[in-house]
Design a protein around this motif. Structure first.
Motif, PDB file in Angstrom:
ATOM      1  N   SER A  55      14.736  21.438  55.705  1.00 49.58           N
ATOM      2  CA  SER A  55      14.523  19.994  55.651  1.00 49.58           C
ATOM      3  C   SER A  55      15.274  19.341  56.817  1.00 49.58           C
ATOM      4  O   SER A  55      16.018  20.017  57.547  1.00 49.58           O
ATOM      5  N   LEU A  56      15.100  18.063  56.992  1.00 54.18           N
ATOM      6  CA  LEU A  56      15.791  17.352  58.061  1.00 54.18           C
ATOM      7  C   LEU A  56      17.313  17.437  57.902  1.00 54.18           C
ATOM      8  O   LEU A  56      18.049  17.408  58.900  1.00 54.18           O
ATOM      9  N   HIS A  98       6.330  23.070  60.869  1.00 54.15           N
ATOM     10  CA  HIS A  98       7.051  23.222  59.604  1.00 54.15           C
ATOM     11  C   HIS A  98       6.178  22.737  58.447  1.00 54.15           C
ATOM     12  O   HIS A  98       5.573  21.659  58.521  1.00 54.15           O
ATOM     13  N   THR A 125       6.714  21.523  55.444  1.00 51.14           N
ATOM     14  CA  THR A 125       7.062  20.412  54.552  1.00 51.14           C
ATOM     15  C   THR A 125       7.721  19.220  55.243  1.00 51.14           C
ATOM     16  O   THR A 125       7.769  18.135  54.667  1.00 51.14           O
ATOM     17  N   ILE A 126       8.241  19.393  56.433  1.00 51.99           N
ATOM     18  CA  ILE A 126       8.920  18.270  57.095  1.00 51.99           C
ATOM     19  C   ILE A 126       7.892  17.261  57.609  1.00 51.99           C
ATOM     20  O   ILE A 126       7.115  17.538  58.508  1.00 51.99           O
ATOM     21  N   ARG A 127       7.877  16.082  56.991  1.00 50.90           N
ATOM     22  CA  ARG A 127       7.056  14.962  57.413  1.00 50.90           C
ATOM     23  C   ARG A 127       7.928  13.702  57.280  1.00 50.90           C
ATOM     24  O   ARG A 127       8.656  13.543  56.301  1.00 50.90           O
ATOM     25  N   TYR A 128       7.824  12.796  58.206  1.00 50.67           N
ATOM     26  CA  TYR A 128       8.701  11.624  58.208  1.00 50.67           C
ATOM     27  C   TYR A 128       8.093  10.531  59.094  1.00 50.67           C
ATOM     28  O   TYR A 128       7.214  10.774  59.919  1.00 50.67           O
TER      29      TYR A 128
END
Length: 282
Positions: free
Chosen positions: A148-149, A221, A223-226
């Protein structure tokens, strides 16, 4: 005594009129100045544009013809065409684009530039022609040790110093590895070999890059979305006439399907001209 008073009164009246006239002239000069940039462009018939030429698929050189192309480049070309203007591109790094706008070297920049409140304080923006969400490229073999971030602390994040994506990396404690208008190939190979760990950037751009460089140990990646974002043309804040003219044309291009057509051409069938919700990207 009346004569003296009359002269004094006349002087006062003339002084007031002079001040009013000066204010009106100054106001007129300011209005003329506001229109000067756009008026000059219409007179010369040429739009001067900054772009990188290294950001696939927004702004890059075709491998066969070496011609500058990409979604953003073709949007700019169509914009100029509909305004009956010629277009001249100057390729440079992102930081150079902003200074070139301020200096008047170029009229605007188009390079997948995200609209932010901080930038809006200093520059003008057209209506968006692209929407996306942030993603991350990591190594496929070990996911660069990032889930994750929050795992970015101490990891090496590649990018240009003043982008919104590097701001995200900085916020989460990543070690910045700064590039100056490097090609996608260099960025991606450095992640693959372990020189860097992660690239934060646009989801659509990264998906295409990973697909193109399938021989490298990289992936988007899972799952990393932002940060859902919009990209617009950036120009001097005071050039309101130019902004209005551009917006009219961009609206036409959206309504007649031109933006959708260009998007699908460069983004593997995806329509980046439509807004994207964060949950839809997961």
């Amino acid at each position: 005594m009346k004569t003296v008073k009359s002269w004094i009164g006349l002087v006062v009246v003339l002084t007031i009129l002079s001040v009013i006239t000066a204010c009106n002239n100054e106001s007129k000069e300011n209005n003329d100045t506001e229109k000067t940039a756009w008026a000059n462009i219409q007179e010369t018939g040429v739009l001067k544009v900054a772009t990188s030429g290294t950001l696939f698929p927004a702004s890059y050189h075709d491998s066969e013809s070496n011609e500058l192309t990409g979604y953003d480049v073709e949007v700019a070309k169509e914009l100029a065409k509909r305004l009956d203007l010629e277009i001249e591109f100057t390729e440079m790094a992102f930081d150079g684009m902003l200074s070139s706008i301020n200096s008047g070297q170029v009229d605007f920049a188009i390079n997948d530039i995200t609209v932010t409140d901080e930038r809006k304080e200093k520059f003008g923006f057209t209506d968006p022609y692209k929407h996306s969400v942030g993603a991350a490229i990591v190594r496929k073999s070990d996911q660069s040790g990032i889930d994750s971030l929050e795992d970015l602390k101490g990891k090496k994040a590649a990018g240009e110093a003043t982008t919104t994506y590097m701001e995200v990396a900085r916020t989460y404690g990543a070690e910045e590895v700064i590039y100056d208008n490097a090609t996608n190939d260099q960025y991606l190979r450095d992640v693959s070999t372990g020189r860097t760990d992660i690239i934060l950037n646009d989801y659509y751009t990264q998906s295409l890059a990973v697909s193109y460089y399938s021989d490298l140990d990289i992936m988007v990646h899972p799952t990393i979305r932002y940060n859902p974002s919009s990209a617009s043309i950036i120009l001097k804040k005071e050039n309101k006439d130019m902004t209005e003219a551009f917006n009219e044309v961009l609206k036409e291009m959206k309504e007649d399907g031109t933006l959708t057509k260009l998007s699908k051409q460069f983004y593997n069938g995806a329509d980046v001209s439509e807004e994207i919700k964060l949950e839809e990207s997961k």
